[in-house]
Design a protein around this motif. Structure first.
Motif, PDB file in Angstrom:
ATOM      1  N   ILE A  90       0.149 -14.231  28.542  1.00 37.15           N
ATOM      2  CA  ILE A  90      -0.405 -12.769  27.891  1.00 37.15           C
ATOM      3  C   ILE A  90      -1.636 -12.430  27.715  1.00 37.15           C
ATOM      4  CG2 ILE A  90      -0.442 -11.859  25.554  1.00 37.15           C
ATOM      5  CD1 ILE A  90       2.016 -11.883  26.839  1.00 37.15           C
ATOM      6  N   ASP A  91      -2.448 -13.215  28.299  1.00 36.18           N
ATOM      7  CA  ASP A  91      -3.897 -13.609  28.416  1.00 36.18           C
ATOM      8  C   ASP A  91      -4.864 -13.190  29.547  1.00 36.18           C
ATOM      9  OD1 ASP A  91      -6.415 -14.358  26.966  1.00 36.18           O
ATOM     10  OD2 ASP A  91      -6.513 -15.295  29.245  1.00 36.18           O
ATOM     11  N   VAL A  92      -3.182 -13.431  30.830  1.00 33.52           N
ATOM     12  CA  VAL A  92      -3.509 -12.928  31.984  1.00 33.52           C
ATOM     13  C   VAL A  92      -2.766 -11.890  32.212  1.00 33.52           C
ATOM     14  CG1 VAL A  92      -2.580 -13.805  34.104  1.00 33.52           C
ATOM     15  CG2 VAL A  92      -3.316 -15.368  33.346  1.00 33.52           C
ATOM     16  N   TYR A  93      -2.604 -11.182  31.479  1.00 33.31           N
ATOM     17  CA  TYR A  93      -1.390  -9.663  31.489  1.00 33.31           C
ATOM     18  C   TYR A  93      -2.756  -8.831  30.430  1.00 33.31           C
ATOM     19  CZ  TYR A  93       2.593 -10.862  34.685  1.00 33.31           C
ATOM     20  OH  TYR A  93       3.062 -11.254  35.998  1.00 33.31           O
ATOM     21  N   GLU A  94      -2.621  -9.222  29.823  1.00 35.88           N
ATOM     22  CA  GLU A  94      -4.318  -8.611  29.161  1.00 35.88           C
ATOM     23  C   GLU A  94      -5.424  -8.948  29.450  1.00 35.88           C
ATOM     24  OE1 GLU A  94      -2.203  -8.024  24.285  1.00 35.88           O
ATOM     25  OE2 GLU A  94      -3.657  -9.418  24.975  1.00 35.88           O
ATOM     26  N   ASN A  95      -6.120  -9.653  29.215  1.00 36.93           N
ATOM     27  CA  ASN A  95      -7.390  -9.432  29.256  1.00 36.93           C
ATOM     28  C   ASN A  95      -8.186  -9.843  30.789  1.00 36.93           C
ATOM     29  OD1 ASN A  95      -8.725  -9.410  26.854  1.00 36.93           O
ATOM     30  ND2 ASN A  95      -8.124 -11.653  26.787  1.00 36.93           N
ATOM     31  N   GLY A  96      -7.173 -10.800  31.825  1.00 40.90           N
ATOM     32  CA  GLY A  96      -7.048 -10.422  33.027  1.00 40.90           C
ATOM     33  C   GLY A  96      -6.915  -9.453  33.806  1.00 40.90           C
ATOM     34  N   LEU A  97      -6.267  -8.140  33.284  1.00 36.08           N
ATOM     35  CA  LEU A  97      -6.486  -6.728  34.169  1.00 36.08           C
ATOM     36  C   LEU A  97      -6.900  -6.095  32.783  1.00 36.08           C
ATOM     37  CD1 LEU A  97      -1.628  -6.713  34.363  1.00 36.08           C
ATOM     38  CD2 LEU A  97      -3.807  -6.972  36.628  1.00 36.08           C
ATOM     39  N   GLY A  98      -8.021  -6.511  32.236  1.00 41.61           N
ATOM     40  CA  GLY A  98      -7.913  -5.514  31.744  1.00 41.61           C
ATOM     41  C   GLY A  98      -9.450  -4.531  32.317  1.00 41.61           C
ATOM     42  N   GLU A  99      -9.899  -4.815  33.348  1.00 36.99           N
ATOM     43  CA  GLU A  99     -10.557  -4.002  34.420  1.00 36.99           C
ATOM     44  C   GLU A  99      -9.700  -2.996  34.624  1.00 36.99           C
ATOM     45  OE1 GLU A  99     -12.677  -3.189  38.881  1.00 36.99           O
ATOM     46  OE2 GLU A  99     -12.946  -4.910  37.571  1.00 36.99           O
ATOM     47  N   PHE A 100      -8.447  -3.539  34.948  1.00 38.12           N
ATOM     48  CA  PHE A 100      -7.452  -2.356  35.890  1.00 38.12           C
ATOM     49  C   PHE A 100      -6.983  -1.427  35.260  1.00 38.12           C
ATOM     50  CE2 PHE A 100      -2.281  -1.499  35.475  1.00 38.12           C
ATOM     51  CZ  PHE A 100      -2.754  -1.225  36.308  1.00 38.12           C
ATOM     52  N   TYR A 101      -6.969  -1.799  33.452  1.00 35.38           N
ATOM     53  CA  TYR A 101      -6.207  -0.812  32.357  1.00 35.38           C
ATOM     54  C   TYR A 101      -8.017  -0.087  31.839  1.00 35.38           C
ATOM     55  CZ  TYR A 101      -2.666  -4.142  31.245  1.00 35.38           C
ATOM     56  OH  TYR A 101      -1.486  -5.227  31.268  1.00 35.38           O
ATOM     57  N   ALA A 102      -8.329  -0.582  32.206  1.00 33.66           N
ATOM     58  CA  ALA A 102     -10.160   0.186  31.577  1.00 33.66           C
ATOM     59  C   ALA A 102      -9.591   1.544  32.677  1.00 33.66           C
ATOM     60  CB  ALA A 102     -11.423  -0.419  31.817  1.00 33.66           C
ATOM     61  N   ARG A 103      -9.868   1.494  33.896  1.00 32.49           N
ATOM     62  CA  ARG A 103     -10.258   2.431  35.107  1.00 32.49           C
ATOM     63  C   ARG A 103      -9.351   2.743  35.569  1.00 32.49           C
ATOM     64  NH1 ARG A 103     -13.793  -0.471  39.837  1.00 32.49           N
ATOM     65  NH2 ARG A 103     -13.932   1.304  40.343  1.00 32.49           N
ATOM     66  N   ASN A 104      -7.961   3.012  34.788  1.00 38.42           N
ATOM     67  CA  ASN A 104      -6.711   3.583  34.884  1.00 38.42           C
ATOM     68  C   ASN A 104      -6.392   4.307  33.297  1.00 38.42           C
ATOM     69  OD1 ASN A 104      -5.228   3.402  37.506  1.00 38.42           O
ATOM     70  ND2 ASN A 104      -6.126   1.421  36.851  1.00 38.42           N
ATOM     71  N   ASN A 105      -6.945   3.782  32.578  1.00 38.42           N
ATOM     72  CA  ASN A 105      -6.788   4.457  30.858  1.00 38.42           C
ATOM     73  C   ASN A 105      -5.920   4.030  30.251  1.00 38.42           C
ATOM     74  OD1 ASN A 105      -7.943   5.694  29.033  1.00 38.42           O
ATOM     75  ND2 ASN A 105      -7.701   7.709  29.582  1.00 38.42           N
ATOM     76  N   LEU A 106      -5.156   2.870  30.376  1.00 33.21           N
ATOM     77  CA  LEU A 106      -3.754   3.052  29.599  1.00 33.21           C
ATOM     78  C   LEU A 106      -3.888   1.459  29.189  1.00 33.21           C
ATOM     79  CD1 LEU A 106      -2.310   1.779  33.501  1.00 33.21           C
ATOM     80  CD2 LEU A 106      -1.575   3.663  31.971  1.00 33.21           C
ATOM     81  N   ALA A 107      -3.631   2.182  27.644  1.00 33.80           N
ATOM     82  CA  ALA A 107      -3.972   0.886  26.926  1.00 33.80           C
ATOM     83  C   ALA A 107      -3.118   0.448  26.246  1.00 33.80           C
ATOM     84  CB  ALA A 107      -4.019   1.448  25.148  1.00 33.80           C
ATOM     85  N   ARG A 108      -2.819  -1.561  26.355  1.00 32.05           N
ATOM     86  CA  ARG A 108      -2.030  -2.737  26.827  1.00 32.05           C
ATOM     87  C   ARG A 108      -2.832  -3.971  25.395  1.00 32.05           C
ATOM     88  NH1 ARG A 108      -0.155   1.750  28.973  1.00 32.05           N
ATOM     89  NH2 ARG A 108       1.223   1.388  30.548  1.00 32.05           N
ATOM     90  N   PHE A 109      -4.203  -3.595  24.908  1.00 29.53           N
ATOM     91  CA  PHE A 109      -4.024  -5.211  24.934  1.00 29.53           C
ATOM     92  C   PHE A 109      -3.297  -5.524  23.742  1.00 29.53           C
ATOM     93  CE2 PHE A 109      -8.543  -4.251  26.896  1.00 29.53           C
ATOM     94  CZ  PHE A 109      -7.973  -5.151  27.401  1.00 29.53           C
ATOM     95  N   GLY A 110      -2.666  -5.458  23.130  1.00 28.03           N
ATOM     96  CA  GLY A 110      -1.568  -6.892  21.854  1.00 28.03           C
ATOM     97  C   GLY A 110      -0.941  -5.311  21.729  1.00 28.03           C
ATOM     98  N   LYS A 111      -0.356  -4.734  22.563  1.00 32.11           N
ATOM     99  CA  LYS A 111       1.038  -4.153  22.365  1.00 32.11           C
ATOM    100  C   LYS A 111       1.978  -5.003  24.657  1.00 32.11           C
ATOM    101  CE  LYS A 111      -1.373  -0.006  22.356  1.00 32.11           C
ATOM    102  NZ  LYS A 111      -2.694  -0.393  21.700  1.00 32.11           N
ATOM    103  N   LEU A 112       1.797  -5.568  24.532  1.00 35.13           N
ATOM    104  CA  LEU A 112       2.769  -6.329  25.849  1.00 35.13           C
ATOM    105  C   LEU A 112       3.631  -7.203  25.309  1.00 35.13           C
ATOM    106  CD1 LEU A 112       0.344  -7.297  29.031  1.00 35.13           C
ATOM    107  CD2 LEU A 112       1.855  -4.561  28.475  1.00 35.13           C
ATOM    108  N   THR A 113       4.930  -7.183  25.424  1.00 37.23           N
ATOM    109  CA  THR A 113       5.525  -7.891  25.035  1.00 37.23           C
ATOM    110  C   THR A 113       6.083  -9.352  26.198  1.00 37.23           C
ATOM    111  OG1 THR A 113       8.008  -7.072  25.485  1.00 37.23           O
ATOM    112  CG2 THR A 113       6.571  -6.782  22.820  1.00 37.23           C
TER     113      THR A 113
END
Length: 443
Positions: A90-113
């Motif tokens: 989950i850390d890899v898919y959340e924080n590891g992709l943090g820049e990807f989410y920020a630059r695509n304006n995708l809210a995923r932190f704490g929401k992935l299963t």
């Protein structure tokens, strides 16, 4: 319909050296292929430790395919995971992709299963690994400083890289030790879709990906430690997004280093160590160490234009990107001017068009660039040093930023910051005996 990303169980054939990683994104199917060198240890390939590391590698490689749609649901129905491994993924898919989410304006932190079977075995049986070191080479200054430190402290090592090209190849040739190379073949359809409307694209945690591939090689070819070259500056983030700091270099940070080191230790019964040799150092300190030898001046490059999928047939340094500007800036206080100009081919600090980029690096405007650059205060401190340096104080960019630099930070803060940059941190994960030997040499 709920979108789902599914990670199938990977396979490895010791006879061919090929590892296959199948993924499914909704109704799309992908397969990634790793081609490893001949000579893999068949008994190691059959061990529970290797099976575990292979499974975890599949989960980490999956980020490249997941990001096409970035669904909220991740499934790995054939891959048992411990509670700690779930947290790692989950850390890899959340924080590891943090820049990807920020630059695509995708809210995923704490929401992935993440749906996967439970693995009650928290720690796999130990695998026997010889006392040897695998050293990832990135082609830039950092891993080459590690080469120097390991060489002078008597640690034998094997250079390692995934899909080596350009400065990696020239650096390894200059090192002179036989390398271990892996070919990573991304699914062509994933690459094609990443350019299409309706699909996302962006930054992935490449250090996490390459580290897992290195771990596979460590088990198959007999290495007890993977030595990274990530500096303490890598732990500083870029921006706040979705309630969390996002960091372009997250998988180079100390926090991630500790997490992946623990994950690999549990997977191998404590046999495999993972740490960064440069963690005590700032980028400026690493630059000062690099200047002690001219061995790699003509072969290294930190410019990311050398590492795109399409490669680069141009010069080692483009001179236009934030990475080139930052590396030039941190070398300038420590390296003779004529040597630095010979490496870069021109004076980046005497080019007025570069002023805005240098201002961003020093925190005088905009935000910290989405690049592997050091801390903002560190860049400002290097600029302060140049305002008082006979070789640099008259250059256009140094003169242009001087007043704003002093107004924003003040001389005392900048003096203290430079002193701190050259003071080694104790916050690292290096084995004590090796840390002592390196500290004795790197004075």
């Amino acid at each position: 319909m709920t979108e789902t990303f599914r990670i199938e169980r990977p396979s490895f054939d010791p006879a061919t050296g090929k590892a296959l990683f199948p993924f499914r994104l909704n109704d799309l199917a992908f397969t990634e292929v790793l081609t490893l060198p001949a000579g893999a240890d068949a008994s190691a390939a059959a061990s529970p430790a290797f099976r575990k590391v292979l499974d975890l590698t599949a989960l980490v490689l999956g980020v490249s395919y997941f990001k096409l749609r970035a669904p909220f649901a991740i499934e790995a129905p054939q891959i048992p995971l411990t509670a700690a491994e779930r947290a790692f993924v989950i850390d890899v898919y959340e924080n590891g992709l943090g820049e990807f989410y920020a630059r695509n304006n995708l809210a995923r932190f704490g929401k992935l299963t993440l749906s996967a079977p439970d693995d009650a075995d928290e720690r796999k049986p130990a695998i026997a690994l010889p006392d040897r070191t695998l050293l990832p080479i990135g082609g830039g200054k950092d891993s080459l400083v590690s080469v120097d430190l390991l060489t002078h402290t008597g640690v034998d090592f094997t250079p390692f890289a995934v899909n080596p090209k350009g400065p990696i190849l020239t650096s390894v040739e200059a090192i002179g030790a036989p390398p271990l190379y892996v070919t990573r073949t991304l699914d062509a359809e994933m690459i094609r879709l990443g350019q299409q409307e309706g699909y996302y694209n962006g930054h992935v945690p490449s250090t996490a990906i390459n580290s897992m591939i290195a771990a596979l090689c460590a088990l198959l070819y007999g290495y007890s430690q993977i030595v990274l070259s990530n500096e303490r500056s890598a732990s500083e983030g870029n921006v706040m997004f979705d309630g969390r700091e996002t960091n372009h270099q997250y998988s180079k940070s100390l926090g991630f280093e500790l997490l992946i080191a623990d994950t690999l230790a549990n997977a191998t019964g404590g046999a495999l160590k993972y740490f960064s040799l440069l963690r005590p150092y700032s980028e400026a300190r690493i630059a000062s160490l690099f200047t002690q030898s001219t061995r790699f001046d003509a072969v290294f490059s930190s410019c990311n234009r050398n590492f795109r999928l399409t490669g680069n047939d141009g010069p080692l340094w483009c001179g236009d990107c934030p990475k080139c500007h930052f590396v030039f800036l941190i070398f300038a206080p420590f390296m003779k001017k004529e040597r630095l100009l010979r490496i870069f081919g021109k004076n980046l600090l005497d080019t007025p068009a570069n002023e805005h980029s240098f201002r961003e690096l020093a925190g005088l405007t905009g935000q910290k660039p989405w690049e592997c650059v050091g801390e903002i205060l560190e860049a400002a401190a290097c600029f302060y040093t140049l305002t008082r340096h006979a070789d640099w104080h008259e250059d256009a960019v140094v003169r242009a930023v001087k007043a704003d630099l002093f107004a924003q930070y003040g001389e005392e803060k900048l003096q203290l910051a430079m002193a701190e940059c050259l003071t080694d941190s104790r916050d690292h994960h290096i084995p004590p005996a090796l840390a002592a030997r390196v500290a004795a040499y790197a004075v």
